[in-house]
Design a protein around this motif. Structure first.
Motif, PDB file in Angstrom:
ATOM      1  N   CYS A 112      58.995  38.541  25.283  1.00  0.00           N
ATOM      2  CA  CYS A 112      58.430  39.784  24.758  1.00  0.00           C
ATOM      3  C   CYS A 112      59.518  40.750  24.312  1.00  0.00           C
ATOM      4  CB  CYS A 112      57.577  40.458  25.834  1.00  0.00           C
ATOM      5  SG  CYS A 112      56.744  41.963  25.277  1.00  0.00           S
ATOM      6  N   LEU A 113      59.324  41.315  23.123  1.00  0.00           N
ATOM      7  CA  LEU A 113      60.183  42.388  22.632  1.00  0.00           C
ATOM      8  C   LEU A 113      59.427  43.698  22.761  1.00  0.00           C
ATOM      9  CD1 LEU A 113      62.760  43.391  21.206  1.00  0.00           C
ATOM     10  CD2 LEU A 113      61.558  43.024  19.036  1.00  0.00           C
ATOM     11  N   LEU A 114      60.002  44.637  23.515  1.00  0.00           N
ATOM     12  CA  LEU A 114      59.412  45.966  23.675  1.00  0.00           C
ATOM     13  C   LEU A 114      60.213  46.984  22.866  1.00  0.00           C
ATOM     14  CD1 LEU A 114      58.554  46.076  27.483  1.00  0.00           C
ATOM     15  CD2 LEU A 114      57.050  45.527  25.553  1.00  0.00           C
ATOM     16  N   HIS A 115      59.484  47.881  22.195  1.00  0.00           N
ATOM     17  CA  HIS A 115      60.085  48.871  21.307  1.00  0.00           C
ATOM     18  C   HIS A 115      59.657  50.269  21.748  1.00  0.00           C
ATOM     19  CE1 HIS A 115      60.090  50.785  17.043  1.00  0.00           C
ATOM     20  NE2 HIS A 115      61.288  50.901  17.583  1.00  0.00           N
ATOM     21  N   ASP A 116      60.632  51.123  21.988  1.00  0.00           N
ATOM     22  CA  ASP A 116      60.350  52.539  22.228  1.00  0.00           C
ATOM     23  C   ASP A 116      60.309  53.205  20.856  1.00  0.00           C
ATOM     24  OD1 ASP A 116      60.544  55.327  22.634  1.00  0.00           O
ATOM     25  OD2 ASP A 116      61.651  55.078  24.501  1.00  0.00           O
ATOM     26  N   THR A 117      59.126  53.519  20.383  1.00  0.00           N
ATOM     27  CA  THR A 117      58.970  54.012  19.016  1.00  0.00           C
ATOM     28  C   THR A 117      59.539  55.422  18.836  1.00  0.00           C
ATOM     29  OG1 THR A 117      56.730  54.759  19.536  1.00  0.00           O
ATOM     30  CG2 THR A 117      56.959  52.573  18.556  1.00  0.00           C
TER      31      THR A 117
ATOM     32  N   LEU B 220      65.174  49.138  21.578  1.00  0.00           N
ATOM     33  CA  LEU B 220      64.571  47.897  22.047  1.00  0.00           C
ATOM     34  C   LEU B 220      64.992  47.660  23.487  1.00  0.00           C
ATOM     35  CD1 LEU B 220      65.310  45.622  18.961  1.00  0.00           C
ATOM     36  CD2 LEU B 220      63.324  47.089  19.371  1.00  0.00           C
ATOM     37  N   LEU B 221      64.081  47.114  24.289  1.00  0.00           N
ATOM     38  CA  LEU B 221      64.370  46.805  25.686  1.00  0.00           C
ATOM     39  C   LEU B 221      64.849  45.357  25.747  1.00  0.00           C
ATOM     40  CD1 LEU B 221      64.278  47.855  28.602  1.00  0.00           C
ATOM     41  CD2 LEU B 221      61.971  46.914  28.771  1.00  0.00           C
TER      42      LEU B 221
ATOM     43  N   GLY C 169      51.823  48.798  28.231  1.00  0.00           N
ATOM     44  CA  GLY C 169      50.432  48.786  27.808  1.00  0.00           C
ATOM     45  C   GLY C 169      50.099  47.454  27.154  1.00  0.00           C
ATOM     46  N   PRO C 170      49.303  47.486  26.104  1.00  0.00           N
ATOM     47  CA  PRO C 170      48.874  46.245  25.454  1.00  0.00           C
ATOM     48  C   PRO C 170      50.060  45.450  24.895  1.00  0.00           C
ATOM     49  CG  PRO C 170      47.547  48.101  24.713  1.00  0.00           C
ATOM     50  CD  PRO C 170      48.679  48.671  25.496  1.00  0.00           C
ATOM     51  N   LEU C 171      49.965  44.131  25.012  1.00  0.00           N
ATOM     52  CA  LEU C 171      50.935  43.229  24.403  1.00  0.00           C
ATOM     53  C   LEU C 171      50.241  42.500  23.263  1.00  0.00           C
ATOM     54  CD1 LEU C 171      52.667  41.637  27.534  1.00  0.00           C
ATOM     55  CD2 LEU C 171      53.496  43.527  26.101  1.00  0.00           C
ATOM     56  N   GLU C 172      50.911  42.398  22.129  1.00  0.00           N
ATOM     57  CA  GLU C 172      50.366  41.698  20.967  1.00  0.00           C
ATOM     58  C   GLU C 172      51.019  40.327  20.853  1.00  0.00           C
ATOM     59  OE1 GLU C 172      50.438  41.907  16.096  1.00  0.00           O
ATOM     60  OE2 GLU C 172      51.038  43.671  17.254  1.00  0.00           O
ATOM     61  N   HIS C 173      50.189  39.287  20.840  1.00  0.00           N
ATOM     62  CA  HIS C 173      50.708  37.931  20.681  1.00  0.00           C
ATOM     63  C   HIS C 173      51.111  37.725  19.222  1.00  0.00           C
ATOM     64  CE1 HIS C 173      50.255  33.494  20.093  1.00  0.00           C
ATOM     65  NE2 HIS C 173      51.020  33.510  21.168  1.00  0.00           N
ATOM     66  N   VAL C 174      52.345  37.274  19.008  1.00  0.00           N
ATOM     67  CA  VAL C 174      52.873  37.070  17.658  1.00  0.00           C
ATOM     68  C   VAL C 174      52.778  35.608  17.252  1.00  0.00           C
ATOM     69  CG1 VAL C 174      54.933  37.232  16.195  1.00  0.00           C
ATOM     70  CG2 VAL C 174      54.439  39.038  17.857  1.00  0.00           C
ATOM     71  N   THR C 175      53.279  34.714  18.097  1.00  0.00           N
ATOM     72  CA  THR C 175      53.307  33.293  17.774  1.00  0.00           C
ATOM     73  C   THR C 175      53.645  32.500  19.026  1.00  0.00           C
ATOM     74  OG1 THR C 175      54.200  31.633  16.235  1.00  0.00           O
ATOM     75  CG2 THR C 175      55.764  33.188  17.161  1.00  0.00           C
ATOM     76  N   ASP C 176      53.430  31.192  18.959  1.00  0.00           N
ATOM     77  CA  ASP C 176      53.940  30.278  19.969  1.00  0.00           C
ATOM     78  C   ASP C 176      55.111  29.548  19.331  1.00  0.00           C
ATOM     79  OD1 ASP C 176      52.040  30.989  21.857  1.00  0.00           O
ATOM     80  OD2 ASP C 176      50.638  29.439  21.234  1.00  0.00           O
TER      81      ASP C 176
ATOM     82  N   GLY D  23      55.396  44.646  22.035  1.00  0.00           N
ATOM     83  CA  GLY D  23      54.696  45.780  22.642  1.00  0.00           C
ATOM     84  C   GLY D  23      55.589  47.006  22.588  1.00  0.00           C
ATOM     85  N   THR D  24      55.104  48.083  23.164  1.00  0.00           N
ATOM     86  CA  THR D  24      55.884  49.321  23.196  1.00  0.00           C
ATOM     87  C   THR D  24      56.144  49.725  24.635  1.00  0.00           C
ATOM     88  OG1 THR D  24      53.892  50.677  23.082  1.00  0.00           O
ATOM     89  CG2 THR D  24      54.967  50.113  20.987  1.00  0.00           C
TER      90      THR D  24
END
Length: 198
Positions: free
Chosen positions: A53-58, A63-64, A112-119, A136-137
């Protein structure tokens, strides 16, 4: 894996090692495009599937990311301290659930919510693993734990808040080389490129 198909016939499968993962030598026959059958031998490593997972502080545009020691890189003469997105094996859990637990373990952050991008299939020539990749963020004030990984498993993980532009530059110049991390940073870059103008 089907034992017999129109293009594949299994001959034998011998387990060579069954420690952390399972290394198996497969002998099989593969039908070539010209219709002839070719006997082959390959080794396959099965360690299960994972999530990343890549998390982004908008607000801060960071990036975390993590940095940790990777023995295979040390063995191959590379810099063994890789910058990566948080990731881990599923161990039977649903990918999003496992990813949330891994984020807490490695970074101490809840999200919060995680968005699935791909496998993502990482090394199809020798490894069975796929990675369920998420974005996610996060916010700096979402940290509720120490992070750092599981010390009983030998983990000593550094948490990094890297500006997005710096991360993209490090992908371009090769300082960030981990495949899942490169793919997810590029995914965010593509989203920015095609986002509608405000």
């Amino acid at each position: 894996m089907p034992l017999v198909s129109d293009t594949f016939r299994s001959i034998a499968a011998d387990v060579l090692s069954d420690n952390w993962g399972t290394l198996t030598r497969h002998r099989f026959s593969l039908r070539r495009r010209d219709g002839t059958w070719d006997d082959q031998t390959r080794e396959v490593y099965d360690r299960g599937h994972g999530a990343a997972c890549l998390l982004h502080d908008t607000q801060a545009d960071t990036l975390l990311l993590t940095r940790q020691f990777r023995l295979p890189m040390q063995v191959s003469g590379q810099d063994p301290y890789l910058i990566e997105v948080p990731a881990g094996l599923l161990d039977g859990a649903a990918p999003a659930d496992r990813m949330r637990a891994e984020l807490m373990e490695e970074t101490g952050y809840t999200v919060g919510p995680l968005e699935h991008v791909t496998d993502l299939i990482t090394s199809p020539g020798s490894v069975t693993e796929y990675l369920a990749c998420f974005v996610g963020t996060y916010r700096r004030d979402n940290q509720v734990g120490a992070g750092g990984g599981d010390a009983t498993e030998g983990e000593d993980i550094e948490v990094i808040h890297m500006p997005f532009d710096d991360a993209l530059a490090q992908v371009r110049d090769g300082r960030i080389r981990d495949a899942k991390t490169v793919v997810l940073i590029q995914e965010l870059a593509l989203r920015r490129l095609i986002a509608p103008a405000d």
